[in-house]
Motif scaffolding. Sequence first.
Motif, PDB file in Angstrom:
ATOM      1  N   VAL A  96       0.849  -1.270   0.078  1.00  0.00           N
ATOM      2  CA  VAL A  96      -0.029  -0.138   0.135  1.00  0.00           C
ATOM      3  C   VAL A  96       0.742   1.162   0.121  1.00  0.00           C
ATOM      4  O   VAL A  96       0.622   2.313  -0.941  1.00  0.00           O
ATOM      5  N   LEU A  97       1.847   1.376   0.791  1.00  0.00           N
ATOM      6  CA  LEU A  97       2.853   2.412   0.870  1.00  0.00           C
ATOM      7  C   LEU A  97       3.611   2.792  -0.537  1.00  0.00           C
ATOM      8  O   LEU A  97       3.476   3.794  -1.048  1.00  0.00           O
ATOM      9  N   ASN A  98       3.902   1.717  -1.094  1.00  0.00           N
ATOM     10  CA  ASN A  98       4.399   1.859  -2.332  1.00  0.00           C
ATOM     11  C   ASN A  98       3.714   2.534  -3.386  1.00  0.00           C
ATOM     12  O   ASN A  98       4.141   3.115  -4.143  1.00  0.00           O
ATOM     13  N   ALA A  99       2.378   1.877  -3.411  1.00  0.00           N
ATOM     14  CA  ALA A  99       1.337   2.460  -4.201  1.00  0.00           C
ATOM     15  C   ALA A  99       0.772   3.717  -3.996  1.00  0.00           C
ATOM     16  O   ALA A  99       0.790   4.399  -4.987  1.00  0.00           O
ATOM     17  N   LEU A 100       0.527   3.978  -2.685  1.00  0.00           N
ATOM     18  CA  LEU A 100      -0.124   5.435  -2.351  1.00  0.00           C
ATOM     19  C   LEU A 100       0.555   6.252  -1.627  1.00  0.00           C
ATOM     20  O   LEU A 100       0.368   7.373  -1.638  1.00  0.00           O
ATOM     21  N   GLY A 101       1.617   5.792  -0.857  1.00  0.00           N
ATOM     22  CA  GLY A 101       2.324   6.520  -0.107  1.00  0.00           C
ATOM     23  C   GLY A 101       1.389   7.007   1.198  1.00  0.00           C
ATOM     24  O   GLY A 101       0.670   6.013   1.654  1.00  0.00           O
ATOM     25  N   HIS A 102       0.997   8.158   1.600  1.00  0.00           N
ATOM     26  CA  HIS A 102       0.057   8.350   2.671  1.00  0.00           C
ATOM     27  C   HIS A 102      -1.159   8.942   2.073  1.00  0.00           C
ATOM     28  O   HIS A 102      -2.137   9.262   2.970  1.00  0.00           O
ATOM     29  N   GLU A 103      -1.315   9.167   0.918  1.00  0.00           N
ATOM     30  CA  GLU A 103      -2.428   9.764   0.276  1.00  0.00           C
ATOM     31  C   GLU A 103      -3.564   8.634   0.028  1.00  0.00           C
ATOM     32  O   GLU A 103      -3.592   8.270  -1.179  1.00  0.00           O
ATOM     33  N   ILE A 104      -4.043   7.945   0.935  1.00  0.00           N
ATOM     34  CA  ILE A 104      -4.747   6.864   0.831  1.00  0.00           C
ATOM     35  C   ILE A 104      -6.297   7.142   0.599  1.00  0.00           C
ATOM     36  O   ILE A 104      -6.741   6.061   0.201  1.00  0.00           O
ATOM     37  N   THR A 105      -6.862   8.423   0.531  1.00  0.00           N
ATOM     38  CA  THR A 105      -8.142   8.904   0.019  1.00  0.00           C
ATOM     39  C   THR A 105      -8.171   9.682  -1.033  1.00  0.00           C
ATOM     40  O   THR A 105      -9.225  10.221  -1.418  1.00  0.00           O
ATOM     41  N   GLY A 106      -7.020   9.507  -1.788  1.00  0.00           N
ATOM     42  CA  GLY A 106      -6.748  10.403  -3.188  1.00  0.00           C
ATOM     43  C   GLY A 106      -7.420   9.657  -4.322  1.00  0.00           C
ATOM     44  O   GLY A 106      -7.808   8.132  -4.245  1.00  0.00           O
ATOM     45  N   SER A 107      -7.371  10.031  -5.512  1.00  0.00           N
ATOM     46  CA  SER A 107      -8.032   9.323  -6.786  1.00  0.00           C
ATOM     47  C   SER A 107      -6.606   8.320  -7.070  1.00  0.00           C
ATOM     48  O   SER A 107      -5.634   9.077  -6.954  1.00  0.00           O
ATOM     49  N   LEU A 108      -6.956   7.451  -7.578  1.00  0.00           N
ATOM     50  CA  LEU A 108      -5.932   6.670  -8.082  1.00  0.00           C
ATOM     51  C   LEU A 108      -5.664   6.484  -9.448  1.00  0.00           C
ATOM     52  O   LEU A 108      -6.466   6.783 -10.491  1.00  0.00           O
ATOM     53  N   THR A 109      -4.379   6.631  -9.934  1.00  0.00           N
ATOM     54  CA  THR A 109      -4.024   6.363 -11.423  1.00  0.00           C
ATOM     55  C   THR A 109      -4.076   5.023 -11.660  1.00  0.00           C
ATOM     56  O   THR A 109      -4.208   4.150 -10.948  1.00  0.00           O
ATOM     57  N   ASP A 110      -4.037   4.747 -13.077  1.00  0.00           N
ATOM     58  CA  ASP A 110      -4.107   3.441 -13.564  1.00  0.00           C
ATOM     59  C   ASP A 110      -3.102   2.628 -12.940  1.00  0.00           C
ATOM     60  O   ASP A 110      -3.200   1.405 -12.573  1.00  0.00           O
ATOM     61  N   GLU A 111      -1.838   3.113 -12.901  1.00  0.00           N
ATOM     62  CA  GLU A 111      -0.636   2.585 -12.275  1.00  0.00           C
ATOM     63  C   GLU A 111      -0.972   2.165 -10.915  1.00  0.00           C
ATOM     64  O   GLU A 111      -0.502   0.872 -10.614  1.00  0.00           O
ATOM     65  N   GLN A 112      -1.420   3.110  -9.999  1.00  0.00           N
ATOM     66  CA  GLN A 112      -1.613   2.720  -8.625  1.00  0.00           C
ATOM     67  C   GLN A 112      -2.503   1.534  -8.361  1.00  0.00           C
ATOM     68  O   GLN A 112      -2.441   0.787  -7.544  1.00  0.00           O
ATOM     69  N   GLU A 113      -3.786   1.574  -9.478  1.00  0.00           N
ATOM     70  CA  GLU A 113      -4.713   0.371  -9.284  1.00  0.00           C
ATOM     71  C   GLU A 113      -4.159  -0.930  -9.337  1.00  0.00           C
ATOM     72  O   GLU A 113      -4.574  -1.881  -8.785  1.00  0.00           O
ATOM     73  N   GLN A 114      -3.251  -0.890 -10.406  1.00  0.00           N
ATOM     74  CA  GLN A 114      -2.459  -2.168 -10.725  1.00  0.00           C
ATOM     75  C   GLN A 114      -1.534  -2.704  -9.715  1.00  0.00           C
ATOM     76  O   GLN A 114      -1.458  -3.996  -9.430  1.00  0.00           O
ATOM     77  N   GLN A 115      -1.095  -1.567  -9.048  1.00  0.00           N
ATOM     78  CA  GLN A 115      -0.172  -1.982  -8.067  1.00  0.00           C
ATOM     79  C   GLN A 115      -0.885  -2.670  -6.780  1.00  0.00           C
ATOM     80  O   GLN A 115      -0.355  -3.758  -6.268  1.00  0.00           O
ATOM     81  N   LEU A 116      -2.038  -1.790  -6.460  1.00  0.00           N
ATOM     82  CA  LEU A 116      -2.853  -2.175  -5.227  1.00  0.00           C
ATOM     83  C   LEU A 116      -3.511  -3.830  -5.520  1.00  0.00           C
ATOM     84  O   LEU A 116      -3.610  -4.677  -4.812  1.00  0.00           O
ATOM     85  N   LYS A 117      -3.832  -3.880  -6.960  1.00  0.00           N
ATOM     86  CA  LYS A 117      -4.477  -5.317  -7.087  1.00  0.00           C
ATOM     87  C   LYS A 117      -3.303  -6.375  -7.109  1.00  0.00           C
ATOM     88  O   LYS A 117      -3.836  -7.715  -7.180  1.00  0.00           O
ATOM     89  N   GLN A 118      -2.237  -6.090  -7.090  1.00  0.00           N
ATOM     90  CA  GLN A 118      -1.019  -7.158  -6.938  1.00  0.00           C
ATOM     91  C   GLN A 118      -0.730  -7.609  -5.490  1.00  0.00           C
ATOM     92  O   GLN A 118      -0.079  -8.480  -5.218  1.00  0.00           O
ATOM     93  N   ASN A 119      -1.365  -6.865  -4.587  1.00  0.00           N
ATOM     94  CA  ASN A 119      -1.167  -7.027  -3.287  1.00  0.00           C
ATOM     95  C   ASN A 119      -1.797  -8.656  -3.098  1.00  0.00           C
ATOM     96  O   ASN A 119      -2.986  -8.890  -3.303  1.00  0.00           O
ATOM     97  N   PRO A 120      -0.974  -9.388  -2.491  1.00  0.00           N
ATOM     98  CA  PRO A 120      -1.398 -10.773  -2.205  1.00  0.00           C
ATOM     99  C   PRO A 120      -2.229 -10.910  -1.025  1.00  0.00           C
ATOM    100  O   PRO A 120      -2.852 -12.166  -0.867  1.00  0.00           O
ATOM    101  N   TYR A 121      -2.576 -10.117  -0.340  1.00  0.00           N
ATOM    102  CA  TYR A 121      -3.620 -10.052   0.975  1.00  0.00           C
ATOM    103  C   TYR A 121      -4.673  -9.675   0.471  1.00  0.00           C
ATOM    104  O   TYR A 121      -5.749  -9.521   1.788  1.00  0.00           O
ATOM    105  N   LEU A 122      -5.170  -9.314  -0.477  1.00  0.00           N
ATOM    106  CA  LEU A 122      -6.353  -8.605  -0.576  1.00  0.00           C
ATOM    107  C   LEU A 122      -7.290 -10.041  -0.907  1.00  0.00           C
ATOM    108  O   LEU A 122      -6.923 -10.941  -1.282  1.00  0.00           O
ATOM    109  N   PHE A 123      -8.703 -10.061  -0.548  1.00  0.00           N
ATOM    110  CA  PHE A 123      -9.706 -11.094  -0.997  1.00  0.00           C
ATOM    111  C   PHE A 123     -10.951 -10.431  -1.342  1.00  0.00           C
ATOM    112  O   PHE A 123     -11.350  -9.323  -0.904  1.00  0.00           O
TER     113      PHE A 123
END
Length: 344
Positions: A96-123
């Motif tokens: 999450v930090l690598n994708a968003l930093g501390h801006e966790i409530t901002g709008s996401l870029t396509d790259e950020q969305e792809q980074q978050l989707k790779q998180n192995p702990y999502l369900f």
Amino acid sequence: MTQSISTLGEFLQAGKADYQVFDLGRCLHEIDQTTFDRIERQQQPYPFPIRQQAQLAVLFRHRQQPDNDYLWFIQLPLDERGLLSSAARDHYLEFVLNALGHEITGSLTDEQEQQLKQNPYLFTPSDVQRAALHARIAVQRRAAPSLYFDDAETYLASQQGDWQNLGMQGLHDCAARLAQLPQLCAAIASHFTDYPAAVRQQLAAALEHQPLPAKLRDALVTVAATSTAETRCDAMRALASCAEQGPVIQLIRNQLTTTASESLDADRLTVMAARLWPALADPTRLTRYIHAIAQLQPVMFDALFQDIISLPQLRPLLLSLLAQGQLSNDSLQALNRLKQNVQG
């Protein structure tokens, strides 16, 4: 992870977010922030394990934008003691930090969305888990129910309309609002056994996630004690939020004192472990439960025993019973067989 942030709670606070944590694994439970902090710091076991996992929903909003909600669905492993894996939690936060930093409530870029989707702990929560959570959040936020609510309320109250077209979310909205809808609550209490099986089962799956008014609880206890096998299991499942209340404890006590000729079926015993385990937190009831599951097929005994021994509310009591040799011969034989299989 930075040196100043060591938990998910600290990360959310650093992002200037107000947050709530919900367990989704067995039933919908809100975990208060103090308890969640203790869980994160491995100061207490995770209270609602499911297959040695913690299934969490984290709802948060920026303090300056309180109307914009965000949801994260996280699944983290538990160790053999039931403690949350801090390494997995740290790994999740790194993503999450690598994708968003501390801006966790901002709008996401396509790259950020792809980074978050790779998180192995999502369900991905089930439809029932998602519907229960959204119904609870809507009530807490004093928001309107879904567009499926009116049809569900009308059908449950009067059985008028096409039940085959009822929306699941509508049933969950009704279940979450029973404290505000005494007439609907009374109707469900009166007609629970009259609903078509498909409706009753979906309704039970909605009720188990929400607190129940006493009148409905007592009606469901009666159904669970007197009805046919299938309806009885639906009623027991619907009572999940009341498992520590006197009438439900008495129901479980009565069922566990049944004679051998009326031995408990696997469905009821499964519901007890999966939904009503707090009612087993007593030496006599737990001893009788272990004896009852020892009468089942070995694969069922193994699954149910391993489930209940993973529950922090039952594990110390169960280990004490084992140490004191207070279990029946059938129970000990089943446990010895399970132990040999594990060792083999």
